[in-house]
Design a protein around this motif. Structure first.
Motif, PDB file in Angstrom:
ATOM      1  N   VAL A   1     -27.766  40.720 -26.022  1.00  0.00           N
ATOM      2  CA  VAL A   1     -27.229  41.243 -27.040  1.00  0.00           C
ATOM      3  C   VAL A   1     -26.022  42.103 -26.327  1.00  0.00           C
ATOM      4  CG1 VAL A   1     -27.643  43.107 -28.787  1.00  0.00           C
ATOM      5  CG2 VAL A   1     -29.020  40.988 -28.650  1.00  0.00           C
ATOM      6  N   SER A   2     -26.280  42.815 -25.389  1.00  0.00           N
ATOM      7  CA  SER A   2     -25.390  43.789 -24.794  1.00  0.00           C
ATOM      8  C   SER A   2     -24.296  42.995 -24.247  1.00  0.00           C
ATOM      9  CB  SER A   2     -25.856  44.802 -23.900  1.00  0.00           C
ATOM     10  OG  SER A   2     -26.318  43.883 -22.495  1.00  0.00           O
ATOM     11  N   LEU A   3     -24.426  41.791 -24.050  1.00  0.00           N
ATOM     12  CA  LEU A   3     -23.092  41.030 -23.290  1.00  0.00           C
ATOM     13  C   LEU A   3     -22.514  40.366 -24.396  1.00  0.00           C
ATOM     14  CD1 LEU A   3     -24.882  39.371 -20.342  1.00  0.00           C
ATOM     15  CD2 LEU A   3     -23.115  41.002 -20.141  1.00  0.00           C
ATOM     16  N   GLY A   4     -22.719  40.538 -25.709  1.00  0.00           N
ATOM     17  CA  GLY A   4     -21.746  39.918 -26.514  1.00  0.00           C
ATOM     18  C   GLY A   4     -22.217  38.589 -27.172  1.00  0.00           C
ATOM     19  N   VAL A   5     -23.341  38.107 -27.017  1.00  0.00           N
ATOM     20  CA  VAL A   5     -23.597  36.960 -27.726  1.00  0.00           C
ATOM     21  C   VAL A   5     -23.741  37.157 -29.164  1.00  0.00           C
ATOM     22  CG1 VAL A   5     -25.616  35.083 -27.898  1.00  0.00           C
ATOM     23  CG2 VAL A   5     -25.054  36.058 -25.595  1.00  0.00           C
ATOM     24  N   ASN A   6     -23.187  35.889 -29.761  1.00  0.00           N
ATOM     25  CA  ASN A   6     -23.043  36.165 -31.104  1.00  0.00           C
ATOM     26  C   ASN A   6     -23.921  35.582 -32.059  1.00  0.00           C
ATOM     27  OD1 ASN A   6     -19.957  35.626 -30.047  1.00  0.00           O
ATOM     28  ND2 ASN A   6     -19.983  37.272 -31.614  1.00  0.00           N
ATOM     29  N   ARG A   7     -24.354  34.460 -31.363  1.00  0.00           N
ATOM     30  CA  ARG A   7     -25.642  33.648 -32.066  1.00  0.00           C
ATOM     31  C   ARG A   7     -26.826  33.161 -31.186  1.00  0.00           C
ATOM     32  NH1 ARG A   7     -23.200  31.161 -36.849  1.00  0.00           N
ATOM     33  NH2 ARG A   7     -24.866  29.568 -36.648  1.00  0.00           N
ATOM     34  N   PHE A   8     -27.852  33.170 -31.683  1.00  0.00           N
ATOM     35  CA  PHE A   8     -28.933  32.738 -31.014  1.00  0.00           C
ATOM     36  C   PHE A   8     -29.782  31.747 -31.468  1.00  0.00           C
ATOM     37  CE2 PHE A   8     -28.258  37.163 -29.834  1.00  0.00           C
ATOM     38  CZ  PHE A   8     -28.928  37.452 -28.344  1.00  0.00           C
ATOM     39  N   LYS A   9     -29.717  30.620 -30.676  1.00  0.00           N
ATOM     40  CA  LYS A   9     -30.324  29.406 -31.251  1.00  0.00           C
ATOM     41  C   LYS A   9     -31.670  29.121 -30.649  1.00  0.00           C
ATOM     42  CE  LYS A   9     -28.612  24.614 -31.049  1.00  0.00           C
ATOM     43  NZ  LYS A   9     -27.968  23.635 -30.616  1.00  0.00           N
ATOM     44  N   ILE A  10     -32.724  28.843 -31.617  1.00  0.00           N
ATOM     45  CA  ILE A  10     -33.828  28.391 -31.571  1.00  0.00           C
ATOM     46  C   ILE A  10     -33.940  26.731 -31.377  1.00  0.00           C
ATOM     47  CG2 ILE A  10     -36.240  28.325 -32.108  1.00  0.00           C
ATOM     48  CD1 ILE A  10     -35.726  31.020 -33.479  1.00  0.00           C
ATOM     49  N   PRO A  11     -34.126  26.111 -30.201  1.00  0.00           N
ATOM     50  CA  PRO A  11     -34.185  24.579 -30.208  1.00  0.00           C
ATOM     51  C   PRO A  11     -35.572  24.091 -30.834  1.00  0.00           C
ATOM     52  CG  PRO A  11     -34.882  25.241 -27.855  1.00  0.00           C
ATOM     53  CD  PRO A  11     -34.320  26.570 -29.129  1.00  0.00           C
ATOM     54  N   GLY A  12     -35.744  23.112 -30.971  1.00  0.00           N
ATOM     55  CA  GLY A  12     -37.171  22.471 -31.442  1.00  0.00           C
ATOM     56  C   GLY A  12     -37.224  21.416 -32.621  1.00  0.00           C
ATOM     57  N   ARG A  13     -36.304  20.650 -32.837  1.00  0.00           N
ATOM     58  CA  ARG A  13     -36.293  19.966 -34.030  1.00  0.00           C
ATOM     59  C   ARG A  13     -37.527  18.728 -34.009  1.00  0.00           C
ATOM     60  NH1 ARG A  13     -30.976  16.756 -34.805  1.00  0.00           N
ATOM     61  NH2 ARG A  13     -30.544  17.451 -32.648  1.00  0.00           N
ATOM     62  N   GLU A  14     -37.861  18.723 -32.547  1.00  0.00           N
ATOM     63  CA  GLU A  14     -39.041  17.658 -32.480  1.00  0.00           C
ATOM     64  C   GLU A  14     -40.315  18.229 -32.407  1.00  0.00           C
ATOM     65  OE1 GLU A  14     -37.425  16.125 -28.754  1.00  0.00           O
ATOM     66  OE2 GLU A  14     -36.835  14.471 -29.878  1.00  0.00           O
ATOM     67  N   ARG A  15     -40.463  19.557 -32.734  1.00  0.00           N
ATOM     68  CA  ARG A  15     -41.835  20.492 -32.702  1.00  0.00           C
ATOM     69  C   ARG A  15     -42.114  20.304 -34.359  1.00  0.00           C
ATOM     70  NH1 ARG A  15     -39.789  20.594 -28.195  1.00  0.00           N
ATOM     71  NH2 ARG A  15     -40.630  22.197 -26.483  1.00  0.00           N
ATOM     72  N   SER A  16     -43.363  20.852 -34.441  1.00  0.00           N
ATOM     73  CA  SER A  16     -44.136  20.836 -35.633  1.00  0.00           C
ATOM     74  C   SER A  16     -43.308  22.040 -36.524  1.00  0.00           C
ATOM     75  CB  SER A  16     -45.404  20.966 -35.532  1.00  0.00           C
ATOM     76  OG  SER A  16     -45.998  22.443 -35.144  1.00  0.00           O
ATOM     77  N   PRO A  17     -43.405  21.896 -37.818  1.00  0.00           N
ATOM     78  CA  PRO A  17     -42.743  22.882 -38.743  1.00  0.00           C
ATOM     79  C   PRO A  17     -43.426  24.336 -38.387  1.00  0.00           C
ATOM     80  CG  PRO A  17     -42.988  20.766 -39.948  1.00  0.00           C
ATOM     81  CD  PRO A  17     -43.931  20.549 -38.620  1.00  0.00           C
ATOM     82  N   GLU A  18     -44.905  24.073 -38.269  1.00  0.00           N
ATOM     83  CA  GLU A  18     -45.845  25.356 -38.115  1.00  0.00           C
ATOM     84  C   GLU A  18     -45.356  26.155 -36.921  1.00  0.00           C
ATOM     85  OE1 GLU A  18     -47.680  22.210 -40.750  1.00  0.00           O
ATOM     86  OE2 GLU A  18     -47.032  22.065 -38.395  1.00  0.00           O
ATOM     87  N   LEU A  19     -45.105  25.574 -35.749  1.00  0.00           N
ATOM     88  CA  LEU A  19     -44.918  26.205 -34.682  1.00  0.00           C
ATOM     89  C   LEU A  19     -43.333  26.935 -34.617  1.00  0.00           C
ATOM     90  CD1 LEU A  19     -45.139  27.090 -31.700  1.00  0.00           C
ATOM     91  CD2 LEU A  19     -44.426  24.872 -30.779  1.00  0.00           C
ATOM     92  N   VAL A  20     -42.509  25.895 -35.254  1.00  0.00           N
ATOM     93  CA  VAL A  20     -41.197  26.328 -35.519  1.00  0.00           C
ATOM     94  C   VAL A  20     -40.991  27.572 -36.275  1.00  0.00           C
ATOM     95  CG1 VAL A  20     -38.897  25.919 -36.521  1.00  0.00           C
ATOM     96  CG2 VAL A  20     -39.974  24.143 -35.028  1.00  0.00           C
ATOM     97  N   GLY A  21     -41.949  27.591 -37.500  1.00  0.00           N
ATOM     98  CA  GLY A  21     -41.861  28.783 -38.223  1.00  0.00           C
ATOM     99  C   GLY A  21     -42.608  29.942 -37.577  1.00  0.00           C
ATOM    100  N   ASP A  22     -43.440  29.933 -36.847  1.00  0.00           N
ATOM    101  CA  ASP A  22     -43.989  31.027 -36.016  1.00  0.00           C
ATOM    102  C   ASP A  22     -43.091  31.573 -35.208  1.00  0.00           C
ATOM    103  OD1 ASP A  22     -46.322  30.994 -37.457  1.00  0.00           O
ATOM    104  OD2 ASP A  22     -47.521  29.873 -35.913  1.00  0.00           O
ATOM    105  N   ILE A  23     -42.350  30.516 -34.363  1.00  0.00           N
ATOM    106  CA  ILE A  23     -41.365  31.061 -33.356  1.00  0.00           C
ATOM    107  C   ILE A  23     -40.151  31.748 -33.921  1.00  0.00           C
ATOM    108  CG2 ILE A  23     -39.619  30.137 -31.664  1.00  0.00           C
ATOM    109  CD1 ILE A  23     -41.613  28.030 -30.839  1.00  0.00           C
ATOM    110  N   CYS A  24     -39.546  31.267 -35.206  1.00  0.00           N
ATOM    111  CA  CYS A  24     -38.447  31.879 -35.906  1.00  0.00           C
ATOM    112  C   CYS A  24     -38.920  33.321 -36.427  1.00  0.00           C
ATOM    113  CB  CYS A  24     -38.173  31.055 -37.225  1.00  0.00           C
ATOM    114  SG  CYS A  24     -37.264  29.547 -36.786  1.00  0.00           S
ATOM    115  N   ALA A  25     -40.193  33.401 -36.866  1.00  0.00           N
ATOM    116  CA  ALA A  25     -40.548  34.654 -37.368  1.00  0.00           C
ATOM    117  C   ALA A  25     -40.762  35.615 -36.020  1.00  0.00           C
ATOM    118  CB  ALA A  25     -41.962  34.937 -37.860  1.00  0.00           C
TER     119      ALA A  25
END
Length: 315
Positions: free
Chosen positions: A244-268
């Motif tokens: 954040v301090s270095l100016g990253v504008n976007r943070f990307k969570i990978p995981g299209r091949e994971r389960s929706p349940e896991l992806v939801g928990d990681i996003c939260a």
């Protein structure tokens, strides 16, 4: 604005990511995004998702990051035109010529340099910037030190994966064609796209052979070294305040091949961490226990997926 972007391998996953804290998600059209068809969306699904998101102030990005053959360029451009017309916020591309074409035809569209372009250094970033890209996805094998070196020179928005390799592997993402040596087949879809099964760069899916156990032989003698062809990335935590301090504008969570349940928990989870850091707190240790929990689930699902891919390649 700092954006948290989640994966959308299915409609359920995409909506879950948006509902659990992401401002944006990225999805891949079938046959065009280096993933199995099961983790890509059909165009009607993409339109439905864009319409659903627009009413909620959310943003959809399209990973269309294969390398089209010469007779597929017009189809590639027509698909980008379709997604832009529907209201997609940007596209992720790895082919240099396609980046220049999209910028020429769609001057207002965000263009992300996909991690599969295989960025190595600041000169690569400038090359893609001059072609017309305005967001670069920082390689996940980079860390804070590399970001410090390039942040003031990039001239582009920086997008960072929320995972990174703990050690260097021998294969650069986007520069490996080994999978096609094990199994490849051609399949034309209804639109005329030639999907090279076994080659992610050409619209198929990688068999993950780099994740198999390999033995190294020097001459006729086995070597004690067990090569890691590709290092296993891990979800990150401690680096987020520096990012954040270095100016990253976007943070990307990978995981299209994971389960929706896991992806939801990681996003939260990352929504809470990012809000904590953006509020000015540099100590992320209160999240360590939950980080270990989601990291273990992440690794477990990845292992099961990779084993199934390797088995298919070996048959």
């Amino acid at each position: 604005m700092t954006v948290l972007m989640g994966p959308g391998g299915t409609l359920e996953m995409a909506t879950t990511a948006l509902e659990r804290g992401c401002e944006s998600v990225f999805v891949g059209p079938k046959g065009w995004s280096r993933r199995p068809a099961s983790d890509e969306l059909a165009d009607p699904e993409i339109k439905d998702l864009i319409d659903w998101s627009a009413g909620r102030g959310k943003d959809i990005r399209i990973a269309i990051n294969v390398m089209p053959e010469p007779d597929e360029i017009s189809l590639f451009l027509s698909k980008v035109e379709r997604y832009a017309g529907w209201g997609a916020g940007g596209v992720m591309i790895c082919d240099p010529g396609c980046i220049a074409l999209v910028r020429r035809h769609f001057p207002q569209l965000d263009i992300h340099v996909s991690v599969t372009a295989g960025i190595f250094n600041i000169r690569d970033i400038h090359f893609y910037r001059d072609l017309g890209a305005n967001i670069v996805v920082i390689p996940y094998r980079w860390g804070v030190e590399e970001l410090e070196e390039i942040r003031d020179q990039a001239g582009m928005q920086l997008e960072a994966f929320l995972f990174q390799a703990t050690k260097r592997g021998r294969i650069c993402p986007g520069r490996c064609y080994s999978s096609s040596y094990f199994h490849i087949a051609h399949k034309r879809d209804d639109e005329g796209k030639d999907q090279h099964i076994g080659s992610a760069s050409r619209g198929g899916s990688c068999h993950r052979i780099c994740r198999a156990a390999w033995n190294l032989t020097v001459g006729e003698a086995p070597s004690p070294d067990t090569p890691d062809l590709k290092a296993t990335p891990e979800l990150l935590l401690w680096e987020m305040p520096a990012y954040v301090s270095l100016g990253v504008n976007r943070f990307k969570i990978p995981g299209r091949e994971r389960s929706p349940e896991l992806v939801g928990d990681i996003c939260a989870f990352y929504r809470r961490v990012l809000d904590h850091v953006l509020a000015g707190h540099s100590d992320v240790s209160p999240f360590a226990a939950e980080w270990a929990w989601v990291r273990e689930r992440w690794a477990s699902e990845r292992g099961r997926r990779d084993e199934s891919r390797i088995t298919v390649a070996a048959q």
